[in-house]
Design a protein around this motif. Structure first.
Motif, short mmCIF file in Angstrom:
data_model
loop_
_atom_site.label_atom_id
_atom_site.label_comp_id
_atom_site.label_asym_id
_atom_site.label_seq_id
_atom_site.Cartn_x
_atom_site.Cartn_y
_atom_site.Cartn_z
N SER A 127 -7.69 -3.07 11.20
CA SER A 127 -8.07 -2.22 11.66
C SER A 127 -7.78 -0.48 10.84
CB SER A 127 -6.21 -2.18 12.95
OG SER A 127 -6.24 -3.54 13.11
N MET A 128 -8.38 -1.03 10.42
CA MET A 128 -9.79 0.43 9.88
C MET A 128 -10.14 1.23 9.95
SD MET A 128 -9.98 0.98 5.17
CE MET A 128 -8.25 0.71 5.03
N ASN A 129 -10.05 2.29 10.77
CA ASN A 129 -10.84 3.41 11.09
C ASN A 129 -11.81 3.45 10.74
OD1 ASN A 129 -8.24 4.23 12.23
ND2 ASN A 129 -9.81 4.64 14.19
N THR B 254 -3.08 8.12 7.41
CA THR B 254 -3.93 7.37 8.29
C THR B 254 -4.88 7.89 8.89
OG1 THR B 254 -1.66 7.92 9.79
CG2 THR B 254 -2.31 5.55 8.95
N GLU C 71 -13.34 -2.98 16.34
CA GLU C 71 -12.35 -2.68 17.24
C GLU C 71 -12.70 -1.74 17.82
OE1 GLU C 71 -7.78 -2.32 16.35
OE2 GLU C 71 -8.75 -3.48 15.14
N LYS D 26 -18.76 -2.59 14.07
CA LYS D 26 -17.55 -2.31 14.70
C LYS D 26 -16.76 -3.98 15.41
CE LYS D 26 -16.89 -1.37 19.16
NZ LYS D 26 -16.98 -0.60 20.19
N ASP E 9 -1.95 4.16 17.34
CA ASP E 9 -3.35 3.51 17.99
C ASP E 9 -2.32 3.08 19.47
OD1 ASP E 9 -4.57 0.48 18.21
OD2 ASP E 9 -5.67 2.38 17.61
N ASP F 156 -5.62 -8.76 13.79
CA ASP F 156 -6.42 -9.03 12.60
C ASP F 156 -6.47 -10.33 11.57
OD1 ASP F 156 -7.01 -6.85 12.94
OD2 ASP F 156 -5.75 -5.06 11.68
N SER G 285 -12.88 0.10 14.51
CA SER G 285 -12.43 -0.15 13.01
C SER G 285 -13.51 -0.78 12.92
CB SER G 285 -11.19 -0.71 12.86
OG SER G 285 -10.37 0.38 13.97
#
Length: 256
Positions: free
Chosen positions: A91-93, A140, A109, A107, A181, A51, A214
């Protein structure tokens, strides 16, 4: 005399250019810093990881001065909304619940989540894991999913502030499996202390919980910065920079 004036004028231009650079707004970017290989603290005290490299690459393309700061996971969105920083690359969904609070870039990721536990475990269904304790990281999408899928089915769930602490309790026998993950699983396989553990069962990627990959989170009114980030993201995907960063940390395509 003319030469002296020319030199003085040149120095004034140089000084004004440096002043303009110094006055250029700094884009502050937050990342967790405790989520290897995505973000971590290097031995020299600097932030590193997938990231962090993505954030730096975007800033280079945008020709923007950036400062990357560490923020605990559960404080990332509150800190963004409080204007402590301008963007989150962690890496935030992209989930509907988060989209109610913040805007997301395109997106950058993909991925999925799995259980990681002792080699005697093979079935990830709630029925097969009755009596087991599942670990997740607090705040999460894995925690949200596990509360509905496992806790409501009678399994015990333990939430941790970070993945490292959860791994410690896994090796100590205080939990039986850790839901995380795929990138974290890939990193865990490199750890000799976790050689007796492996991923097992189903690949979890239900969009209702895990979103559509993400993205980079920003405040909803920062539409100009969002546009610049999306343009820069498209460029690093097209020119090979993304692949170079990806291959530094993974042996698979993190974008898929």
């Amino acid at each position: 005399m003319q030469r002296t004036k020319t030199i003085l004028f040149g120095l004034m231009l140089l000084g004004s250019g440096a002043a303009a650079l110094a006055e250029e707004p700094v884009v502050r970017i937050a990342t967790e810093g405790a989520f290897p290989p995505y973000s971590f603290m290097a031995p020299d005290g600097t932030l590193g990881g997938f990231d962090v490299d993505i954030a730096n690459a975007l800033c280079i393309v945008m020709k923007t001065r950036c400062e990357i700061v560490k923020q605990e996971w559960d404080g990332l969105i509150p800190g963004l909304l409080a204007k402590k920083y301008d963007a989150i690359v962690s890496s935030m969904n992209i989930t509907p619940a988060r989209q109610q609070k913040v805007a997301f870039s395109d997106k950058y990721e993909g991925g999925y989540s799995m259980l990681f536990g002792g080699q005697s475990l093979a079935d990830s269904s709630p029925a097969a894991l009755q009596g087991k304790v599942i670990a997740v990281q607090k705040g999460t999408v894995q925690e949200s999913f596990a509360k509905d899928y496992y806790e409501k089915a009678g399994l015990s769930l333990r939430s941790y502030p970070d993945i490292a602490t959860a791994k410690m309790d896994l090796t100590a026998g205080r939990v039986d499996a850790l839901l995380m993950d795929v990138g974290n699983i890939y990193e865990a396989r490199k750890d000799p202390s976790l050689s007796e553990y492996s991923a097992f069962g189903e690949k979890f990627k239900d969009p209702a919980y895990f979103g559509a990959g993400s993205g980079i989170a920003l405040r909803k009114n920062d539409v100009v910065l969002l546009g610049k980030i999306n343009q820069a993201l498209a460029e690093i995907l097209a020119n090979g920079t993304y692949k170079q960063i990806n291959d530094k940390y993974f042996n698979y395509n993190q974008y898929e």
